[in-house]
Design a protein around this motif. Sequence first.
Motif, PDB file in Angstrom:
ATOM      1  N   LEU A  78       0.826  -1.201   0.000  1.00 44.93           N
ATOM      2  CA  LEU A  78       0.000   0.000   0.000  1.00 44.93           C
ATOM      3  C   LEU A  78       0.865   1.258   0.000  1.00 44.93           C
ATOM      4  N   GLU A  79       2.040   1.171   0.612  1.00 40.78           N
ATOM      5  CA  GLU A  79       2.961   2.309   0.593  1.00 40.78           C
ATOM      6  C   GLU A  79       3.417   2.615  -0.834  1.00 40.78           C
ATOM      7  N   GLU A  80       3.546   1.568  -1.640  1.00 43.24           N
ATOM      8  CA  GLU A  80       4.005   1.757  -3.025  1.00 43.24           C
ATOM      9  C   GLU A  80       2.897   2.264  -3.942  1.00 43.24           C
ATOM     10  N   THR A  81       1.673   1.838  -3.692  1.00 41.76           N
ATOM     11  CA  THR A  81       0.575   2.199  -4.603  1.00 41.76           C
ATOM     12  C   THR A  81      -0.177   3.447  -4.187  1.00 41.76           C
ATOM     13  N   GLY A  82      -0.233   3.718  -2.889  1.00 43.83           N
ATOM     14  CA  GLY A  82      -1.088   4.805  -2.432  1.00 43.83           C
ATOM     15  C   GLY A  82      -2.552   4.411  -2.556  1.00 43.83           C
ATOM     16  N   ARG A  83      -3.381   5.341  -2.985  1.00 44.05           N
ATOM     17  CA  ARG A  83      -4.817   5.086  -3.093  1.00 44.05           C
ATOM     18  C   ARG A  83      -5.101   3.969  -4.096  1.00 44.05           C
ATOM     19  N   LEU A  84      -6.096   3.119  -3.784  1.00 41.83           N
ATOM     20  CA  LEU A  84      -6.475   2.019  -4.658  1.00 41.83           C
ATOM     21  C   LEU A  84      -7.752   2.350  -5.414  1.00 41.83           C
ATOM     22  N   ASP A  85      -7.883   1.765  -6.601  1.00 39.53           N
ATOM     23  CA  ASP A  85      -9.101   1.962  -7.378  1.00 39.53           C
ATOM     24  C   ASP A  85     -10.262   1.137  -6.829  1.00 39.53           C
ATOM     25  N   ILE A  86      -9.966  -0.079  -6.394  1.00 38.61           N
ATOM     26  CA  ILE A  86     -11.010  -0.988  -5.940  1.00 38.61           C
ATOM     27  C   ILE A  86     -10.401  -1.998  -4.985  1.00 38.61           C
ATOM     28  N   CYS A  87     -11.195  -2.440  -4.035  1.00 42.05           N
ATOM     29  CA  CYS A  87     -10.821  -3.545  -3.160  1.00 42.05           C
ATOM     30  C   CYS A  87     -11.960  -4.553  -3.201  1.00 42.05           C
ATOM     31  N   ILE A  88     -11.626  -5.818  -3.409  1.00 44.74           N
ATOM     32  CA  ILE A  88     -12.634  -6.882  -3.456  1.00 44.74           C
ATOM     33  C   ILE A  88     -12.265  -7.928  -2.413  1.00 44.74           C
ATOM     34  N   ASP A  89     -13.202  -8.199  -1.505  1.00 42.18           N
ATOM     35  CA  ASP A  89     -12.905  -9.094  -0.393  1.00 42.18           C
ATOM     36  C   ASP A  89     -14.179  -9.806   0.043  1.00 42.18           C
ATOM     37  N   GLY A  90     -14.028 -10.870   0.790  1.00 39.53           N
ATOM     38  CA  GLY A  90     -15.163 -11.602   1.316  1.00 39.53           C
ATOM     39  C   GLY A  90     -15.655 -11.012   2.620  1.00 39.53           C
ATOM     40  N   ALA A  91     -16.652 -11.674   3.218  1.00 40.44           N
ATOM     41  CA  ALA A  91     -17.195 -11.253   4.509  1.00 40.44           C
ATOM     42  C   ALA A  91     -17.763 -12.468   5.219  1.00 40.44           C
ATOM     43  N   ASP A  92     -17.795 -12.405   6.539  1.00 47.39           N
ATOM     44  CA  ASP A  92     -18.396 -13.470   7.333  1.00 47.39           C
ATOM     45  C   ASP A  92     -19.874 -13.211   7.575  1.00 47.39           C
ATOM     46  N   GLU A  93     -20.262 -11.941   7.623  1.00 48.98           N
ATOM     47  CA  GLU A  93     -21.664 -11.534   7.699  1.00 48.98           C
ATOM     48  C   GLU A  93     -21.820 -10.179   7.029  1.00 48.98           C
ATOM     49  N   ALA A  94     -23.007  -9.954   6.449  1.00 51.74           N
ATOM     50  CA  ALA A  94     -23.343  -8.650   5.861  1.00 51.74           C
ATOM     51  C   ALA A  94     -24.802  -8.357   6.168  1.00 51.74           C
ATOM     52  N   ASP A  95     -25.073  -7.193   6.749  1.00 50.85           N
ATOM     53  CA  ASP A  95     -26.449  -6.839   7.066  1.00 50.85           C
ATOM     54  C   ASP A  95     -27.045  -5.991   5.940  1.00 50.85           C
ATOM     55  N   PRO A  96     -28.332  -5.627   6.014  1.00 54.70           N
ATOM     56  CA  PRO A  96     -28.965  -4.893   4.910  1.00 54.70           C
ATOM     57  C   PRO A  96     -28.341  -3.534   4.617  1.00 54.70           C
ATOM     58  N   ASP A 119     -11.118   3.391  -3.486  1.00 57.01           N
ATOM     59  CA  ASP A 119     -12.226   4.239  -3.913  1.00 57.01           C
ATOM     60  C   ASP A 119     -13.545   3.482  -3.939  1.00 57.01           C
ATOM     61  N   ARG A 120     -13.485   2.163  -4.158  1.00 55.48           N
ATOM     62  CA  ARG A 120     -14.689   1.336  -4.164  1.00 55.48           C
ATOM     63  C   ARG A 120     -14.388   0.016  -3.478  1.00 55.48           C
ATOM     64  N   VAL A 121     -15.287  -0.402  -2.601  1.00 55.66           N
ATOM     65  CA  VAL A 121     -15.115  -1.669  -1.888  1.00 55.66           C
ATOM     66  C   VAL A 121     -16.257  -2.606  -2.279  1.00 55.66           C
ATOM     67  N   VAL A 122     -15.880  -3.734  -2.862  1.00 52.28           N
ATOM     68  CA  VAL A 122     -16.843  -4.736  -3.303  1.00 52.28           C
ATOM     69  C   VAL A 122     -16.687  -5.968  -2.417  1.00 52.28           C
ATOM     70  N   VAL A 123     -17.793  -6.412  -1.837  1.00 52.88           N
ATOM     71  CA  VAL A 123     -17.781  -7.574  -0.959  1.00 52.88           C
ATOM     72  C   VAL A 123     -18.405  -8.750  -1.688  1.00 52.88           C
ATOM     73  N   ILE A 124     -17.741  -9.893  -1.651  1.00 49.92           N
ATOM     74  CA  ILE A 124     -18.214 -11.095  -2.342  1.00 49.92           C
ATOM     75  C   ILE A 124     -18.519 -12.173  -1.309  1.00 49.92           C
ATOM     76  N   ALA A 125     -19.652 -12.865  -1.507  1.00 49.46           N
ATOM     77  CA  ALA A 125     -20.063 -13.852  -0.518  1.00 49.46           C
ATOM     78  C   ALA A 125     -21.135 -14.763  -1.088  1.00 49.46           C
ATOM     79  N   ASP A 126     -21.351 -15.898  -0.397  1.00 49.10           N
ATOM     80  CA  ASP A 126     -22.497 -16.737  -0.720  1.00 49.10           C
ATOM     81  C   ASP A 126     -23.697 -16.247   0.077  1.00 49.10           C
ATOM     82  N   ALA A 127     -24.885 -16.755  -0.243  1.00 51.23           N
ATOM     83  CA  ALA A 127     -26.118 -16.242   0.346  1.00 51.23           C
ATOM     84  C   ALA A 127     -26.177 -16.426   1.855  1.00 51.23           C
ATOM     85  N   GLY A 128     -25.474 -17.409   2.387  1.00 51.43           N
ATOM     86  CA  GLY A 128     -25.499 -17.651   3.822  1.00 51.43           C
ATOM     87  C   GLY A 128     -24.880 -16.548   4.647  1.00 51.43           C
TER      88      GLY A 128
END
Length: 252
Positions: A78-96, A119-128
Motif C-alpha cells: 500500500l505504501e508503493e501504490t497509495g490510493r487504490l481503485d477498488i478492493c474486493i474481499d469476502g465477509a463473514d456476515e453482511a447486514d442490509p 475508492d470502491r469496496v466490493v464484498v463477495i459472498a455466498d447467500a449464507g
Amino acid sequence: MTDTLSSSDLAKRASALKAAEFVESGMKVGLGTGSTAAFLVRRLGERMREEGLRIVGVPTSAQTARLAREEGIEVATLEETGRLDICIDGADEADPRLNLIKGGGGALLWEKIVATAADRVVVIADAGKRVPVLGAFPLPVEVIPFGLSSTRRLIEEAIAGLDVDGRRVELRLRDGQPFVTDEGNRILDLHLGRIGDPLALALRLNQIPGVVENGLFLGIADTLVIGHADGRAEVVDPGAAQDGDNIFREVV
C-alpha cells in the motif's frame, strides 16, 4: 473443476466471477483473504492470461500475496501504490446496510486498512453470509500479545454493558496454539449472538488498550455481490440499501 466444488464453493465462485468483471486494466486492486477471495484472485489471473488484463494487486494477507504471485499478478504494498481503485474481499456476515463482520480468516487488520484506502469496496459472498442483524458469527478482535489477559478482561467488562445477547470471549487457537496474525498479534473471538448497536461496540472496543482493531466494517462496503450455486449472482442496489427492503437485484 466445477464438478468437484461443493454448493457453497460454487456460490462463492459465482460471486467472485461477477466481481472480477469490475476490474479494468491499469487498476490498483486490493485483494482480499479467504476462500471466496481466492476464487477472485484466480479469475483475475485467468483474465491476465486470456485478455491481457494488467493490474497491480495489494494483498490483505501473506497467504493472498503467495496466491497472487502464483497467478502472475504484480504484487505491491500500500505504501508503493497509495490510493487504490477498488478492493474486493469476502465477509463473514453482511447486514442490509452493508455493515460487515470480517476476520474469520484472521486478516482483519490488513483487510480494513486496504479497504479504507480504496475508492470502491466490493464484498463477495455466498447467500449464507447475508443476515438481518450482525452477531451470529463471532466477532474477531485483534489484540497485541502483551497484557493479553488484561485486555481480555477489559473487553469482557466493556461488552457487559452493551446491547448484545452473548458475552463469551475466546482466544482463537490453531492446532492447539494461539493463532498468530501476519502482524504477530492474537485474536479474541467475541460470541455475542446479536449486536444491537455495531457502531457503539466498535468505538468502545477500539478505546481499550491492547486492542489493535475489531472486525466490524461499518460504512466501508459500497457493493455486495451474492453468489448462488447455480452460477447466478446478485448485486446490492446501493440506493435501496438504506432501508434494507428488497435491496438485491439479480445479475446474470
